[in-house]
Design an enzyme around this catalytic site. Structure first.
Site: not given
Ligand code: NOJ
Length: 769
Positions: A297-298
């Site tokens: 994920s960011d």
């Protein structure tokens, strides 16, 4: 979010002591790691046998990545605790080899299953040696130097123990208000795809786990560049046609090149945040594109699924992200991972165990492939030697020379004649600014440095040329500075700008030439660096106008990554050097004096004003094509400089555009050739570009689309026959009518030339199979 962290002397000492007392086997990695010789089945089996031994907490921990910063904020405690109890998937932002060894040792020697940690970092355009920013590298239209640069970045990062780059950024950016345009390859899916593949090859080398290479993590999947109004993090709404034909091709190229990781974007795509977007992460990425690696994920975007109005709790967020196809959660810098509640979700049966196991397996497979189980440590002494390898700086200089784009050169002002120039007025807030020469995504902790233009000119000429320097004006601090390295702020000493502008103008009047180095500061672009105006920030326009008013020749050196509005400046030459990196000043000095010749081309359309964004070259033809240039009553829609544009110190001529035959069957490759001649009296590089337009079909196709390019070096008077092949893939596209790829029978226009306005044209037809 990146924050710089300088490893304190105490921590360094502690790390060294720890390594000595623990008798660490700091040996170099074997030439060909064991993992490289393992086939997919063997890697999967090894990962599966580990998964079979893991508790729910250990599985959740493998799906967690912590920011690790120094001096230690509270989050470090949690990550340290995880390291020695459950083990941990990954840490980001540690780049000191002694500290990396220390942390790795905790996981490998103290955690129950002794699984090593993956260390990730934002290796965007270099590590210690800084190359031009990615948009500049793309402007070189030179896939080979792009690959070499990322190979150097990989070697430096791997030497200190970093295994994985959160790069390349493959976001197509058709709206230059968006600050992250600086991190990608610009507006075009074809150029973006070529740059994507070369960067993945540069980072990873011949195979995942190759010595001295790191995992490439293309980002941000997908469509981030289309954020509403060019505002960072804003929602993205994309038609299927745009998604498949424009935004996904660079990711497809990266996956085909073997990228080991993908980072999911922050924002919602068509209503669903990317971190929990099943359509994107599973249907498109894994099924359609065939991606086999792990998805991260960011920063904080799993937890933020609650903020974005999707998830009800961390547990809901974690299980929905994993079910959608996300594997590893990058936690927010000081936050608690949502994955901590995955064991509860498993226990309650809210997520199938097999789904979690699959995600854990993917993370473990990356660790196995990278050879971490065999060699988790690095040698800090050897690392320092790699970081200081002089060949890296040399490549950075060549890359900066090749990335520069000459936008204007009236009366052949450039190159400057070394024999005639006895004095230079060097003016502007970026002329002696290391941080701006380096650009964004550069971290103090890695001890980068840059040669500014002032330093380079002094080194080049010594006392033989008088160099009068004036900062001119101060660059303003942005209202919302982007997250990033905490570099020292600009001088706090007050500057009487009006007085300094007068002084600069005076210096210009008394010199043979004035060189004005202006643009956007490093922190006015990149993440959080969107702008709603393309005017020069601060009082730079006033400075430029005052300098040009004196009547002496003026060269503008621009440091920027988006179109800037210079208000029809009278400066005779404009050279865009992006943020040129460690050897930026040396490269620019060579370019100004003709020891290097500009050959770069714009990777985006230089639109007239921010209000016209987006206004890219590859739009569809409307029902009123004659009004295409008249989109607004107040100003022309045509750009200041078209996509693909860039001048040289020499001139080129295209002729003899030929298609090998008039008609081709569907699926047949189309051979195209054109003669390119250097018609000037200097050697130089030209980027020969090939554009097509399909006249009819299942859907309307862009007025022009880039489908081939070659950067070639030609001696004065030399002619070269350039050959292109349009492959079936170049002629197909994704149609929302058929919900799939089509290659139509149609007539195609073809243009070859030096930019997207090329006039030399011909046609061919594609007929039934
Ligand atoms: C947020 C950025 O969007 C991403 O590109 C970067 O890799 C991470 N922070 C880590 O710094």
């Amino acid at each position: 979010m990146p924050q710089t962290m300088i490893v304190g002397r105490r921590a360094l000492l502690a790390g060294v002591c720890f390594a000595l007392f623990a008798g660490a086997p700091l040996v170099a990695a074997p030439a060909k790691p064991l993992a490289a010789t393992m086939n997919d089945a063997a890697v999967t089996a090894r990962a599966s046998s580990l998964v079979a031994q893991m508790t729910a907490e250990e599985k959740a921990a493998q799906l967690t990545q912590y920011f690790y910063m120094q001096p230690a904020p509270p989050v470090n405690k949690a990550s340290l605790q995880a390291l020695e109890t459950t083990g941990l998937g990954s840490l980001l932002f540690v780049t000191d080899p002694v500290e990396i060894n220390r942390l790795q040792r905790i996981a490998v020697e103290r955690s129950r299953l002794k699984i090593p940690v993956l260390f990730g970092f934002d290796v965007i355009h270099g590590f210690r040696t800084i190359f031009p920013v990615p948009i500049g590298m793309a402007a070189s239209w030179d896939p080979q130097i792009v690959e070499q640069a990322q190979a150097v970045a990989a070697a430096e990062a791997r030497a200190v123990g970093v295994h994985w780059a959160f790069a390349p950024n493959l976001d197509i950016a058709r709206d230059p208000r968006w600050g992250r345009i600086v991190e990608g390859a610009g507006e075009d899916p074809y150029l973006g795809s070529v740059m994507a593949a070369s960067q993945v090859r540069g980072f990873q080398g011949p195979y995942l786990g190759a010595p001295g290479r790191i995992i490439a993590g293309p980002k941000h999947f997908a469509g981030y560049g289309a954020s509403l109004g060019g505002r960072d993090y804003a929602e993205v709404n994309l038609s299927e046609s745009e998604l498949w034909n424009v935004y996904l091709p660079p990711f497809k190229a990266a996956v085909d090149a073997g990228a080991g990781n993908i980072m999911a974007a922050y924002m919602a795509v068509n209503g669903v945040p990317a971190a929990a977007n099943t359509e994107l992460l599973t249907k498109i990425l894994r099924k359609d594109l065939g991606f086999k690696g792990f998805v991260v994920s960011d920063s904080g975007s799993v937890v933020k699924l609650q903020t974005q109005g999707l998830a009800t709790s961390p547990e809901d967020a974690a299980s929905r992200a994993v079910k959608a196809g996300l594997d590893l959660e990058m936690t927010p810098p000081l936050g608690v991972p949502a994955m901590n509640s995955l064991p509860a979700a498993l226990k309650a049966g809210r997520i199938p165990e097999a789904t979690v196991d699959e995600a854990v397996r993917r993370v473990l497979q990356a660790k196995i492939r990278m050879g971490l189980f065999e060699q988790p440590y690095v040698d800090p002494v050897k690392a320092e030697a790699v970081l200081n390898d002089p060949s890296h700086r040399r490549l950075a200089r060549v890359a900066a020379e090749r990335s520069a784009v000459l936008l204007r050169n009236e009366g052949g002002l450039l190159p400057l004649d070394r024999k005639k120039i006895k004095s230079i007025a060097l003016i502007g807030p970026m002329a002696d600014s290391e941080i701006d020469t380096l650009g964004p995504w550069v971290f103090d902790q890695n001890k980068p440095s840059a040669v500014t233009l002032l330093a380079a000119l002094k080194a080049k000429f010594g006392s033989s040329v008088r160099i009068d320097y004036s900062e001119g004006v101060r660059l303003p601090e942005p209202l919302n500075p982007p997250p990033g390295p905490s570099k020292p702020k600009r001088s706090a000493a007050p500057l009487d700008e009006a007085g300094e502008i007068r002084r600069a103008a005076e210096l210009a009047r008394n010199a043979d030439v004035a060189v004005v180095v202006i643009g956007e500061a490093w922190n006015m672009i990149s993440e959080g660096g969107s702008r709603s105006s393309f005017e020069l920030p601060g009082a730079q326009q006033a400075l430029l106008d005052a300098v040009t008013a004196g009547g002496k020749p003026v060269v503008v050196v621009l440091m920027s990554a988006r179109p800037l509005d210079l208000k029809e400046t009278r400066a005779g030459a404009i050279l865009d050097v992006w943020y040129p990196g460690s050897e930026g000043g040396a490269a620019v000095a060579n370019l100004l004096f003709g020891e290097a010749t500009p050959g770069g081309k714009l990777p985006f359309t230089w639109i007239r004003s921010a209000a016209q964004a987006p206004n890219y070259y590859a739009q569809l033809i409307s029902n009123h094509p004659e009004r295409a240039e008249k989109g607004y009553w107040n100003e022309p829609t045509s750009p200041t400089y078209p996509f693909g544009y860039g001048l040289s110190y020499t001139t080129f001529e295209y002729s003899n555009l030929k298609i090998e035959k008039p008609a081709f069957r569907r699926g047949e490759p189309v051979g195209v050739s054109v003669d390119l001649r250097n018609t000037g009296d200097r050697a130089g590089d030209e980027v020969a570009q090939l554009y097509i337009h399909q006249r009819s079909g299942t859907a309307s196709r862009p007025a022009r689309a880039l489908k081939g390019f070659q950067r070639v070096a030609l001696r004065p008077g030399e002619t070269r026959k350039i050959r292109f092949t349009l492959k079936p893939d170049d002629l197909r596209y994704w149609s929302s009518e058929t919900k799939g790829w089509v290659q139509d029978e149609a007539v195609f226009d073809v243009w070859a030339g030096g930019d997207s306005r090329a006039q030399l044209a011909t046609t061919f037809a594609v007929t039934a199979q």
